[in-house]
Structure formats: structure tokens, C-alpha cells
Design a protein around this motif. Structure first.
Motif, mmCIF file in Angstrom:
data_model
loop_
_atom_site.group_PDB
_atom_site.id
_atom_site.type_symbol
_atom_site.label_atom_id
_atom_site.label_comp_id
_atom_site.label_asym_id
_atom_site.label_seq_id
_atom_site.Cartn_x
_atom_site.Cartn_y
_atom_site.Cartn_z
ATOM 1 N N SER A 1 -37.275 96.778 26.972
ATOM 2 C CA SER A 1 -38.012 96.378 28.163
ATOM 3 C C SER A 1 -38.359 97.625 28.965
ATOM 4 C CB SER A 1 -37.193 95.425 29.031
ATOM 5 O OG SER A 1 -37.854 95.151 30.248
ATOM 6 N N ILE B 1 -32.770 96.441 25.737
ATOM 7 C CA ILE B 1 -32.339 95.336 26.588
ATOM 8 C C ILE B 1 -30.817 95.250 26.641
ATOM 9 C CG2 ILE B 1 -32.329 92.812 26.761
ATOM 10 C CD1 ILE B 1 -35.223 92.855 25.800
ATOM 11 N N GLU C 1 -41.630 88.172 29.871
ATOM 12 C CA GLU C 1 -40.226 88.474 30.122
ATOM 13 C C GLU C 1 -39.888 88.162 31.576
ATOM 14 O OE1 GLU C 1 -39.941 92.523 28.887
ATOM 15 O OE2 GLU C 1 -40.995 93.314 30.643
#
Length: 807
Positions: A121, A131, A207
Motif C-alpha cells: 500500500s 501491508i 483499499e
């Protein structure tokens, strides 16, 4: 004779040489076993790129020892020594390790994986961080899940994210029990508009960064932010087209083209196209929309990388304000009207045009020091005419509500919004003794403005005997009466028992004109963050100084400016308990000034104090099945203060009130990835206690928040056959459930539900055919709701049939 001997010797030598040469073949894959098409394999001066299955073959290799090197941008280069003998066919495979953390700090090039699992991310820390190493819950849905579920809008996919559910039909969600705020695209904030929802054709993944995120993004909602990452160009050629038909006269088509534009691979492109023309299970509702989204990445050197995105969308339909049911005096039967029931008129419309462009830059001064910048210009235009509920039922001659007659209003509106968003930061990596540092220092600026020319008009209330209209209870004695002695509405009431749809005669209504003064809102912030790695520990320490500025009557003689500021800390720690499992803890805060509309609306009852919140969270993140499956567990406590809600005042539907405090606490589990080469899975569960803990209304204290289920979750899996009689077949199956939820009406509660989806697909060569049935057992359910006059039912059983071709 001499010539003959020379010829024979020459032929013998050629034959000997040919027999002496060897062949090298193999497969290049990622860490997770995905093939890498377009990877380069070099043996001495000979080179070749892998095919779409990641395979390569190099012939005519001389016997002996050679150095074999394989490269792929975004992955670490690997070299191996190999000895081949005369006439041998040798096999040499490579499994490349991603180096995306070192390659780019902003998403310049696209994600190559084809999995339900996402590795990295960018939005959560402003850097490319695995992540598993982020000390905060990050949930996501990849484009592969979207494709298998044949999802077209965000409302179709939030069921895959723990702790997230729909609040309404708009771009409007509940995160851990708290209503969502503004939208983020590629980590940049854009307008918080309640619909319509954009298509997903150009979205790589969605996300959600859970909990307060103000230390990264400034003012943000306490439950979390939703970030939509657009598709970026890839180094290898991938092209796909898809056609879909289905229930409700659905017709959709998408196209996705990407690859290099020159031999060196320094100029890449991507083009996403989408079109939809479909009806709905809701009366008078349809969807006509399209997306055109080109993207170009320019990589002139290993140190400088540039990306440009342009997205153009159009939506032509009606604004669906939900299903009304009979009023409280007739009971709380959710089935008093069908779920298809909508309040609108045939001539209503909502036409929106959205265009945004993003320019991103990543430049490395040295291997340890880089500069990153992203700029987005976002433009929104709307032309609206709608018949909608006035948020109250009709009244009779005694002023009592008539539970089967809906009070109505008409809104016409033309508006334009423009947003500019700039994010700039330096990234420096350093080593101090045993500790490594990844230091980010940056500046963000976000501006939103409404230019001159925005206006809207309202037709509502009751006719007065002497002319004009009013909605004030004080004017009740002066309301004009019909033959039955009931007040005469400005806009005819909507009969829930005998609905009527017409081409509305707008000229019959009395409108109040409401021009909108030009407004401007902007915020900017300075922040510093350090990601420290020491032995098995990783620490995240950061702080942001944020400034918020509202400008009313922008560029007018009576322009007025209001400024607020706040320092926002962020602390987090990650511990590598095993090679596969990290545990973490974090503390974050949020600060959210009340919107300009609520502050300046004379009917709202303001001004209002800003919303403040903090969160404490801990959890564990692991990777299993050879790192192909990710599992994330989070336990959290969030305290939120000064929340604005509708006062539900019959005399003033625009009146707002401010609650003292709300608290959410619970735990979540997300699972994404592949269990075996044949089985992929996404699953989630959330247990969330979201309650009102302080309020001026004693009856509210201890009450569960609106659209905040105690339990929710689901799963979706795909099993693919790659051998035998069923080779090429795929089976999908999923389920979604939610416990009961409150609305803003204390006496109205939405029931629990569980729905199932199932489908099948068949892939042959480059063709893929997919058939999916949603809500297999035709379960009547509601995904969200406000009150008796605005409920949001889920779709009944429906099917989608898709045919795609990749080349």
C-alpha cells in the motif's frame, strides 16, 4: 579431389558445431508463483523475453559454463551460473523477488499480480510499504475479485471488506460504524459527493485505511478513508475486451489495453474504456454511463519516472432517494410497499460529468534520497431535477400525519465544483547503528471551490390562503384547504397506496430560488514521519500540523475567512513474531471541521464544533500457504466527539443537532489470496459495537449507531479446474451476512440478512465465459436506511453473463 576433401571437412565441422550447441529453457515467476511475461533472460550476449506464461527458450548455446541473468523492472535482478554440455537441453527457473519498495514511492507503473492478494500500500504511509509492515488495518479489494464478481460499482464490492457497509445508494458508507467522508483517488482527496457512483473499469483496487487517518491526510472521518487506485501502465502487453448482459436489461462493455510504446520500454500506456446502459429493479431508475481513462508512464532513466492519468466519466439517470414505507402510525412493516417502490417522476433527471487529471513524479537524487509529487485537478458538474420526499408525511386538517401520503418537494440544481490537490514529499533512507530509517517530510495542499453561477431552487411546503407557500407549523391556520379540509401542498402528495408517475408540470409549482454564493475551502499541512526498523521491531512515528480555511462569499465584497488548525500525532509499532506473522499496535487521532454548508445554512442551527476522535488499535498480520494467502486481524477502540445528525424536526427538515460522543469497539478479520493453485478466496468478518455514549437527548445514550451492524461478513471463493474433463472450468460461490441495524428513527430497525451468490466460468484459449447469479435464494433485504421515508433495499435475485477475450 582437393576441393571435395575441403568441402567434406567443412560439412563435418559445421555438423560438429551444431551437435556441440545446447538449449536453455525455463520459467520466470514471482514470489507467489505467478508467471512473469516480458521478463528478460540473458546468456552472455544472447537475450530473450518470456512469453505470456513466463516461459523462455534460448537455443545455440556453446558448451561450457555461463552466467544467466534475468531482469524485470520492479523486481530484483538475479544471476545464476550454469554449465551445459554438448547437445544438452538444460532447464533453469527463476523466482524473482519484488523490489517495488525501492523502485517507486508513488504508483507510476501498474500492479502486475493477478491475485486476490495485494502486497503493498502506498497511501497508508506515503511510501511503498508491505501491508504486513503497516501498524494499522488496511483492507482491500483487487481488480481480480471485481472481475470474478462482475462488480461494476463500489457498492458491489464493499461486502468484501470487514467493517464496511452501505449507508445508502450514494457514494456513502459506514466504516466501523462511522459515516464516510470525502473520496480519495490515488491517495489524493477529491470532493465528498453523495453519488452517483463511478464505474470500476479503470480501478486497480479499492483499499480502506481503517480508523482516523488525519496524520496522513488532514481532515478525515474517524472510521477510515476509502482510497481508489487507478490502473497504471504495465511493461508487458495486456489487452482485454469484455461484454456483459443480464437482469434489468443490463448491457455493459469494457476494454483494457496496456503495454510499451517503444522498444526500450521507457514509454508505457494504458487505456480503459467502459459503457453501461441498464435498468434497475427500482421503479424509474436506470443507468447510462461511460468512462474514458487513458494513462501514460514515462521512465526516461532509472532515477526519473512520470505518470499522467486522465479520467472522463458521464452519468445520465435519476437520483434514487430510496424506498418509502407507511408511516409510524401504520406500524413499522418494511413490506408495506414493494422494494421496487421509488418516489420520482418520469421527467426527472440527473446528469453529471466528472473529469480529473493526475500528474505524478518520482525522482531519485541518490539511491537513498528522492522527491515525490502528485497533483490532481478534479472537476464535477451536475444538472438535476428531482421529485423527492420532504422527509415527512402529509398532514390532515387537524395537523396529524397521514401515513400513506408522502410529503413531497422538488429540487432543481445546476452546480459545478473544482478541486485541486497537491502532495509533495522527500524520502530519505538512512542507517544509524543497527537501526534503519525511512524518513518522509512533506507538504500537502487541497482546495475545493464553487465558482459563480451555481444555483438551486426548491418547491415545497403548503399553499397559503393569500398566496405563497410555507412549511412552518406556525402558519398552519393560514394553509389553503381542499374540499376535505386538508392543507393543499405546493407539490402534490405521493400516494403510497396508489402511486402515479407522470411528466411533471414544473410550472405549476411555486419555487424558492436559492442562488449559491461562490465558496472556497482549502487545507494544507506539513508532516514528518519516520519508519524505523531495528532487529525484529519496526516503529512508525509521525506528526502533522494542519490548517483548515473556509472562505464564504469568495471574491465578493463581504468575503469572510475562518481558519482552524490542529497538530495530529501518529504512533505505531510492528513486531515480527515469526517469519510469517507480525503483530502491531497503533495510536492515531483525527480532526474534522464541520462542512461549510452546515455552518452557513441558516436553517441548520449552527455554527457547530469540529469533530475530534482518537483510536487505539492492535492486531496481527500473517502470510501463509507459501505467502500466497494474507490474513489480518485487528482489535480497536475509537472515540468520536461532536457529531452532526439530523434533528428530525417536522417544522424544519434541515435542522441539525450535535451529539456529544460516540464509541466504536470490536475486532475484524480479513483473508485474501490463494490456498492452492486451484482455489482463491476472499473472506471477512467484523464484530463492532458502535454506540452513542453522550447526548443532549437522554434516550439516545446507549443506543447503537445508525447502519452499524453488530456482526457482518462474508466470503467469496473460486475453484478453477486445470486438468481432466473439466479443464478450463471455474466455479464461484459466496455469501454475505449482516445483523440487524438501527436507522435514525428509534422505532424503525432493518432486519438481519444472509444472501448467497454462485456462478460458473469456462476459459478456452483466450476466451472466457462467466455466468453469475446474485442473491440465489431471492432474499428480500435492506442494505441501509434513514427513516420511514428513505430506505435502501438490496437487489433481488439477478444474473450476469459475461464474455471476454484477452490478447
Amino acid at each position: 579431389m582437393q576441393k571435395l576433401i575441403i568441402t567434406l571437412v567443412f560439412i563435418f565441422l559445421i555438423n560438429l558445431t551444431l551437435q556441440a550447441q545446447a538449449t536453455l529453457k525455463g520459467t520466470i515467476t514471482t514470489e507467489s508463483g505467478e508467471p512473469l511475461p516480458g521478463a528478460t533472460v540473458m546468456v552472455d550476449s544472447k537475450g530473450i523475453t518470456t512469453n505470456e506464461n513466463g516461459n523462455y527458450a534460448i537455443a545455440d548455446i556453446n558448451p561450457g559454463t555461463h552466467t544467466v541473468k534475468t531482469t524485470y523492472i520492479g523486481f530484483e535482478t538475479q544471476t545464476k551460473e550454469l554449465t551445459v554440455e554438448n547437445g544438452e537441453t538444460a532447464t533453469l527457473d527463476f523466482q524473482l523477488i519484488s523490489s517495488s519498495e525501492e523502485l517507486q514511492a508513488v504508483e507510476i507503473t501498474g500492479r502486475r499480480e493477478k491475485s486476490y492478494k495485494n502486497e503493498v500500500s502506498f497511501a497508508a504511509t506515503k511510501t511503498a510499504t508491505p501491508i504486513k509492515d503497516i501498524p494499522q488495518a488496511v483492507s482491500y479489494v483487487t481488480k481480480e475479485v471485481m472481475a470474478d464478481q462482475q462488480a461494476y460499482r463500489v457498492n458491489d464490492i464493499v461486502k468484501n471488506i470487514s467493517g464496511v457497509n452501505q449507508f445508502s445508494y450514494y457514494d456513502d458508507f459506514s466504516f466501523r460504524g462511522f459515516r464516510s467522508g470525502e473520496t480519495y483517488i490515488n491517495g489524493l482527496r477529491v470532493l465528498g459527493l453523495f453519488g452517483p457512483q463511478p464505474l470500476l473499469a479503470n480501478i486497480e483496487r479499492v483499499e480502506v485505511l481503517k480508523g482516523p487517518a488525519s496524520a496522513m491526510f488532514g481532515n478525515s472521518a474517524p472510521g477510515g478513508i476509502m482510497n481508489r487506485v487507478t490502473k497504471k501502465p504495465l511493461y508487458e502487453s495486456r489487452n482485454a475486451i469484455n461484454f456483459t448482459v443480464g437482469s434489468f436489461n443490463t448491457l455493459r462493455t469494457t476494454a483494457d489495453f496496456t503495454g510499451p510504446m517503444n522498444d526500450k520500454g521507457t514509454l508505457l500506456y494504458r487505456l480503459n474504456l467502459a459503457y453501461e446502459n441498464s435498468d434497475s429493479f427500482r421503479d424509474l431508475q436506470d443507468f447510462k454511463s461511460y468512462v474514458v481513462a487513458p494513462s501514460i508512464s514515462f521512465l526516461p532513466t532509472e532515477k526519473t519516472r512520470i505518470n499522467f492519468d486522465l479520467v472522463i466519466t458521464n452519468f445520465d439517470s435519476k437520483l434514487d432517494r430510496g424506498q418509502p414505507i407507511f408511516g409510524a402510525t401504520a406500524g413499522t412493516d418494511l413490506n408495506s410497499t414493494p422494494i421496487s417502490f421509488a418516489i420520482a417522476q418520469t421527467s426527472d433527471f440527473q446528469v453529471t460529468d466528472v473529469a480529473y487529471a493526475t500528474l505524478s513524479l518520482n525522482h531519485k537524487f541518490t539511491d537513498d534520497f528522492s522527491f515525490n509529487a502528485s497533483y490532481m485537478r478534479y472537476m464535477y458538474e451536475e444538472d438535476l431535477q428531482e421529485h423527492r420526499t420532504s422527509n415527512q408525511f402529509a398532514i390532515d386538517g387537524n395537523g396529524q400525519p397521514i401515513p400513506t401520503l408522502m410529503g413531497m418537494q422538488v429540487i432543481t440544481r445546476q452546480q459545478q465544483w473544482v478541486a485541486d490537490n497537491l502532495s509533495t514529499y522527500f524520502l530519505y533512507e538512512a542507517q544509524t547503528g543497527p537501526a534503519s530509517h525511512k524518513i518522509v517530510a512533506g507538504f500537502d495542499y487541497n482546495e475545493q471551490r464553487q465558482p459563480v453561477g451555481n444555483a438551486q431552487s426548491f418547491a415545497r411546503g403548503y399553499r397559503l390562503q393569500g398566496g405563497g407557500v410555507s412549511n412552518s407549523p406556525a402558519d398552519f391556520p393560514n394553509f389553503l384547504r381542499d374540499d376535505n379540509g386538508n392543507p393543499v401542498p405546493n407539490v402534490p402528495h405521493f400516494n403510497l397506496e396508489d402511486p402515479s408517475y407522470n411528466v411533471a408540470r414544473i410550472s405549476d409549482y411555486v419555487f424558492d430560488e436559492s442562488p449559491r454564493d461562490p465558496t472556497k475551502y482549502y487545507n494544507y499541512g506539513f508532516y514528518v514521519q519516520d519508519q524505523i526498523k531495528w532487529n525484529d521491531f519496526q516503529f512508525l512515528v509521525g506528526g502533522r500540523q494542519e490548517f483548515y480555511v473556509d472562505v464564504t462569499n469568495f471574491n465578493q465584497a463581504d468575503e469572510e475567512t475562518t481558519t482552524q488548525n490542529k497538530f495530529l500525532p501518529r504512533l505505531g509499532v510492528v513486531y515480527s513474531a515469526t517469519d510469517n506473522v507480525n503483530v502491531y499496535g497503533t495510536y492515531t487521532q483525527s480532526f474534522q471541521p464541520q462542512g461549510l454548508a452546515s455552518q452557513t445554512d441558516p436553517n441548520a442551527g449552527g455554527p457547530f464544533d469540529p469533530v475530534t476522535a482518537y483510536m487505539v488499535e492492535g492486531g496481527a498480520k500473517g502470510e501463509f500457504f507459501n505467502k500466497n494467502l494474507a490474513a489480518n486481524l485487528a482489535i480497536y477502540y475509537i472515540e468520536n466527539n461532536n457529531i452532526l445528525v439530523n434533528a428530525n424536526d417536522p417544522g424544519n427538515p434541515d435542522l441539525l443537532t450535535q451529539r456529544g460522543q460516540e464509541v466504536a469497539k470490536g475486532f475484524e478479520l480479513d483473508i485474501n489470496g490463494r490456498i492452492s493453485p486451484n482455489l482463491t478466496l476472499t473472506a471477512n468478518y467484523a464484530y463492532n459495537v458502535a454506540e452513542i455514549t453522550e447526548s443532549d437527548n437522554p434516550e439516545e445514550i446507549g443506543r447503537t449507531k445508525e447502519n452499524a451492524p453488530l456482526n457482518q461478513g462474508g466470503f467469496f471463493g473460486k475453484y478453477h479446474f486445470n486438468s481432466g474433463a473439466l479443464n478450463g472450468m471455474g466455479l464461484t460461490f459466496g455469501s454475505t451476512f449482516s445483523s440487524a441495524r438501527n436507522t435514525f428513527e428509534p422505532t424503525l430497525r432493518l432486519p438481519e440478512y444472509t444472501i448467497f451468490d454462485a456462478g460458473a466460468s469456462y476459459k478456452v484459449d483466450r476466451f472466457n465465459i462467466s455466468f453469475l447469479v446474485n442473491n440465489v435464494f431471492d432474499k428480500t433485504h435492506w442494505v441501509g436506511g434513514y427513516s420511514y421515508v428513505r430506505l435502501y433495499p438490496g437487489a433481488p435475485r439477478n444474473y450476469l453473463l459475461s464474455v471476454g477475450y484477452s490478447f
